[in-house]
Write an enzyme that holds these catalytic residues in place. Structure first.
Site: not given
Length: 277
Positions: A145, A159, A163
């Protein structure tokens, strides 16, 4: 990798969003598909739509956080097709919780790490050695991402951690494949705002749900979103051109990425967004 007709593509998280769009694009290029997802109903619907378009599809429910499950999926794929040419380790989840790092429940950390990071590791370990053994041309795409290339912000730290790790893992994979002279290439996909249902899909499985609903486009402050098909097109082009970094993103993210790199190079501290009132 230039030839896609009659080749085999594996996509995890293939029942919706970017994963489904990649499977759809690969099928349009004449590839046979093996798609995996944790949600059986969505998986069945996706497989039915792909088959209706004329694609050959193997679909299996797989929890990518489970190493044995990924290995069993690889066994079935190679038994069915004999080989794999494109592997997309795409399955992922997200959390929208405005919490500092120390307040995120341990179960949430373990859950998101298991899928977003360990899922990619399991995919590499189960598929790549067999792809290399075949000697055939191939490519691996790991979905990270833009959150893996910018400074983390309050509320999405688990998160962002996963990533950033996927970006580093993918760079290591690229190095190892190139230095070994393998016919298999590698890329890391770093999408920006994309119109998927990852928020709602993730929240129904999270150990500590946030109550989030809707799609990425429903988030406050999101200016515009790309269609999953656009991102899938960028992935296909990168595989064909042997391009490692796939930055399918809006200009804002590119600016934040450059700001982070500038601050690192100049020895300045990270930029910190103003705390919401």
């Amino acid at each position: 990798m230039k030839d896609f007709q009659d080749r085999v593509a594996v996509v995890t998280g293939g029942a919706s969003g970017i994963g489904y769009a990649m499977a759809e694009r690969f099928a349009a290029e004449g590839m046979s598909l093996a798609i995996a997802d944790i949600h059986q109903e969505s998986l069945d619907e996706a497989a039915a739509k792909l088959r209706a378009s004329g694609a050959t599809v193997l679909a299996e429910r797989v929890d990518v956080a489970d190493a044995a499950a990924v290995e069993a999926f690889a066994d079935r794929v190679f038994a069915e097709y004999g080989t794999v040419h494109v592997l997309c380790n795409n399955a992922g989840v997200a959390m929208i919780q405005q919490l500092p790092v120390w307040d995120h429940p341990l179960e949430n950390w373990q859950w998101i790490m298991g899928i977003n990071l360990w899922g990619v590791i399991h995919g590499i370990r189960s598929f790549v050695p067999r792809m290399l053994a075949s000697g055939a041309e191939g490519h691996v795409v790991n979905t990270a991402s833009m959150a893996g290339l910018i400074t983390g912000s309050m509320g999405d730290s688990p998160y962002g951690v996963t990533k950033h790790a996927v970006v580093a893992l993918s760079e290591s994979l690229y190095r190892d494949l190139k230095t070994s002279g393998a016919a298999v290439g590698a890329s890391v996909l770093c999408p920006g705002w994309t119109g998927t249902g990852i928020i709602a899909n993730s929240d129904r499985d999270a150990p500590h749900p946030s109550g989030a609903a809707g799609s990425v486009a429903d988030l406050p402050g999101v200016p515009d979103v790309y269609a999953p098909s656009y991102v899938a097109g960028q992935v296909f082009d990168a595989i064909r051109d042997d391009r490692f970094y796939i930055l399918a993103t809006q200009d804002d993210f590119l600016g934040w990425m450059k700001m982070r790199h500038d601050r690192i190079e100049s020895g300045r501290n990270p930029a910190v967004p103003r705390r919401r009132p």
